[in-house]
Design an enzyme around this catalytic site. Structure first.
Site, PDB file in Angstrom:
ATOM      1  N   PHE A 113       7.197 -44.160  70.517  1.00 37.04           N
ATOM      2  CA  PHE A 113       6.930 -42.859  71.135  1.00 37.04           C
ATOM      3  C   PHE A 113       5.696 -43.009  72.021  1.00 37.04           C
ATOM      4  O   PHE A 113       4.666 -43.519  71.570  1.00 37.04           O
ATOM      5  CB  PHE A 113       6.687 -41.835  70.031  1.00 37.04           C
ATOM      6  CG  PHE A 113       6.679 -40.409  70.498  1.00 37.04           C
ATOM      7  CD1 PHE A 113       7.858 -39.773  70.847  1.00 37.04           C
ATOM      8  CD2 PHE A 113       5.493 -39.702  70.575  1.00 37.04           C
ATOM      9  CE1 PHE A 113       7.853 -38.454  71.260  1.00 37.04           C
ATOM     10  CE2 PHE A 113       5.478 -38.375  70.984  1.00 37.04           C
ATOM     11  CZ  PHE A 113       6.666 -37.750  71.326  1.00 37.04           C
ATOM     12  N   ASP A 184       4.650 -45.561  61.912  1.00 34.15           N
ATOM     13  CA  ASP A 184       4.805 -44.153  62.237  1.00 34.15           C
ATOM     14  C   ASP A 184       6.127 -43.675  61.627  1.00 34.15           C
ATOM     15  O   ASP A 184       7.201 -44.214  61.940  1.00 34.15           O
ATOM     16  CB  ASP A 184       4.795 -43.975  63.765  1.00 34.15           C
ATOM     17  CG  ASP A 184       4.815 -42.503  64.172  1.00 34.15           C
ATOM     18  OD1 ASP A 184       5.397 -41.693  63.432  1.00 34.15           O
ATOM     19  OD2 ASP A 184       4.277 -42.190  65.245  1.00 34.15           O
ATOM     20  N   TYR A 209       6.540 -31.322  60.830  1.00 33.50           N
ATOM     21  CA  TYR A 209       7.343 -30.238  61.415  1.00 33.50           C
ATOM     22  C   TYR A 209       8.761 -30.681  61.754  1.00 33.50           C
ATOM     23  O   TYR A 209       9.564 -29.876  62.167  1.00 33.50           O
ATOM     24  CB  TYR A 209       6.662 -29.652  62.660  1.00 33.50           C
ATOM     25  CG  TYR A 209       6.203 -30.680  63.673  1.00 33.50           C
ATOM     26  CD1 TYR A 209       7.107 -31.265  64.540  1.00 33.50           C
ATOM     27  CD2 TYR A 209       4.876 -31.084  63.725  1.00 33.50           C
ATOM     28  CE1 TYR A 209       6.686 -32.221  65.454  1.00 33.50           C
ATOM     29  CE2 TYR A 209       4.449 -32.039  64.630  1.00 33.50           C
ATOM     30  CZ  TYR A 209       5.356 -32.610  65.494  1.00 33.50           C
ATOM     31  OH  TYR A 209       4.947 -33.567  66.387  1.00 33.50           O
ATOM     32  N   LYS A 210       9.063 -31.988  61.594  1.00 29.57           N
ATOM     33  CA  LYS A 210      10.420 -32.471  61.879  1.00 29.57           C
ATOM     34  C   LYS A 210      11.245 -32.357  60.594  1.00 29.57           C
ATOM     35  O   LYS A 210      11.561 -31.258  60.167  1.00 29.57           O
ATOM     36  CB  LYS A 210      10.356 -33.889  62.443  1.00 29.57           C
ATOM     37  CG  LYS A 210       9.697 -33.917  63.829  1.00 29.57           C
ATOM     38  CD  LYS A 210       9.447 -35.304  64.394  1.00 29.57           C
ATOM     39  CE  LYS A 210       8.793 -35.202  65.777  1.00 29.57           C
ATOM     40  NZ  LYS A 210       8.190 -36.449  66.228  1.00 29.57           N
ATOM     41  N   ARG A 356      20.916 -35.907  71.859  1.00 30.00           N
ATOM     42  CA  ARG A 356      20.426 -36.374  70.565  1.00 30.00           C
ATOM     43  C   ARG A 356      20.733 -35.317  69.496  1.00 30.00           C
ATOM     44  O   ARG A 356      20.542 -34.121  69.730  1.00 30.00           O
ATOM     45  CB  ARG A 356      18.917 -36.542  70.724  1.00 30.00           C
ATOM     46  CG  ARG A 356      18.214 -37.352  69.716  1.00 30.00           C
ATOM     47  CD  ARG A 356      16.752 -37.535  70.136  1.00 30.00           C
ATOM     48  NE  ARG A 356      15.984 -36.302  69.999  1.00 30.00           N
ATOM     49  CZ  ARG A 356      14.705 -36.253  69.605  1.00 30.00           C
ATOM     50  NH1 ARG A 356      14.039 -37.349  69.326  1.00 30.00           N
ATOM     51  NH2 ARG A 356      14.076 -35.096  69.516  1.00 30.00           N
TER      52      ARG A 356
END
Ligand SMILES: *Cc1c(COP(=O)(O)O)cnc(C)c1O
Length: 397
Positions: A113, A184, A209-210, A356
């Site tokens: 990322f 990560d 939050y995912k 996605r």
């Protein structure tokens, strides 16, 4: 056995929606509004500043850290929440580099990322050091680890394709060369059966939050292995990482444990939402989640591939090499996703051409997958995506 009907009933999803974007923002738990309201009214409202002691707000960052630790193989006292994931990347990398003086290479991959790479670059500039980022192809990470490497900085699951690294093997390769690892877990925590201690991981970071459903902007977390924590000198040495914050010493003395990775005041209201979101994981076996995730992902892939010849699978075909998301390529992927969203199937788009879908067994089942596939087939068969309106890019994709 995990009761997925029970976990599903904990979320408030609109009836007419198929939500396949829990890898970007998890849905709101049914009890979240009341739990946050209770903290606002009963604790903040009634206790005021006494809440830090009487409602143990001060202890919440390690208590909730331990709850997350149980989902990622982090033993008690190895995980703490606070700040954002990007900051936690900075903190972990700074700590790891300080433990490997004389080595100046950080290995990462081109699937990482960008924020993680930006933070590394910013850290090197702040340090005024000669560190260099060696960014290689995801398949070439192992070959890129040599004796010059201080740290291997990787995201376990690629945010775009869902490709999954072999955490155990790469951690062992890093250690064999004398390097440390920073993993990560943004697309791993709550998505996969991660075993940090079992892999002998050094540092790990993630967001809540995912897949953990903590709500927009809920805090990040950091894991430091038990064997390293006492050696770690935090770069972001805020007062709440101090051994005795209320002694107000002029010198920083780190907390003896994971508390040293705390920087400043815990975000109490955000933590209240995260805490209630973590209730959904009580009684959940991550191996069951993983098995369901694979079943649902395979069903989605099979359905799309059978009837949408213009969509190319971008995710690894072998589920062992994939996280809990599935991506397809299409030159007009953005418009395709907008057409899906307009019809109540919410996934997202990642440049340049990926649509996605996040697979989250806590609140998704076969009927959701089948409905999403059916609508996608219809959109592709009729070119319903091909309108100027669906091509218009919004700020958040
Ligand atoms: C989502 C994500 C981030 C986001 O970081 P924030 O600081 O929480 O905005 C960072 N890294 C990865 C790999 C991600 O997927």
């Amino acid at each position: 056995m995990t009761d997925f009907n029970a976990t599903r009933s904990r979320f408030d999803l609109p009836e007419d929606l198929v939500y396949l974007d829990g890898n970007s923002l998890g849905p709101v738990p049914r009890d979240a509004a009341a739990a946050v309201a209770r903290v606002v009214t009963d604790e903040w409202g009634e206790l005021l500043v006494r809440g830090w002691n009487d409602a143990d707000w001060m202890g919440s960052s390690t208590r909730i850290g331990d709850r997350i630790g149980r989902l990622i193989g982090g033993p008690e006292g190895t995980v703490i929440v606070g700040d954002t994931l990007s900051l936690k990347v900075y903190q972990a990398l700074a700590a790891a580099l300080a433990l490997r003086p004389g080595r100046n290479v950080v290995v990462s991959d081109s699937g990482n990322f960008p924020s993680d790479l930006y933070m590394a670059d910013g850290l090197f500039r702040t340090m005024g050091s000669a560190h260099e980022l060696r960014i290689v192809d995801p398949d070439a990470v192992s070959d890129a680890i040599d004796e010059s490497v201080a740290v291997v900085l990787l995201t376990e699951v690629d945010y775009r394709t869902g490709r999954r690294h072999d955490m155990a093997a790469l951690t062992a390769a890093a250690h064999a060369a004398g390097a440390l690892t920073v993993w990560d877990l943004a697309h791993s925590a709550g998505a996969l059966d991660v075993d940090l201690a079992g892999c002998d991981a050094d540092f790990a970071v993630g967001c809540t939050y995912k897949y953990l459903n903590g709500g927009p902007g809920s805090p990040g977390f950091i894991f430091v292995s038990e064997s390293l924590i006492e050696e770690v000198r935090p770069a972001l040495s805020g007062w709440l990482g101090h051994e005795a914050p209320f002694a107000f010493d002029l010198d920083f003395r780190p907390d003896p444990g994971i508390g040293r990775m705390r920087v400043g005041t815990p975000p109490v209201l955000a933590l209240a939402a995260l805490d209630v979101a973590l209730d959904a994981w009580e009684g959940v076996d991550m191996a069951d989640v993983r098995a369901r995730s694979i079943e649902l992902s395979e069903r989605l892939i099979a359905g799309v591939e059978a009837s949408c010849p213009t969509l190319d699978l971008a995710s690894p075909r072998n589920p062992d090499n994939r996280g809990s998301q599935v991506a397809f390529r299409h030159p007009e992927g953005y418009a395709v996703m907008q057409a899906l969203i307009a019809r109540g199937v919410i996934g997202d788009f990642r440049a340049p051409d990926l649509i996605r879908f996040g697979i989250t067994p806590l609140y998704l089942d076969e009927a959701d997958i089948d409905r999403a596939v059916e609508i996608l087939i219809e959109i592709m068969a009729t070119d319903a995506w091909d309108t100027p309106e669906y091509r218009m890019r919004k700020a958040v994709t």
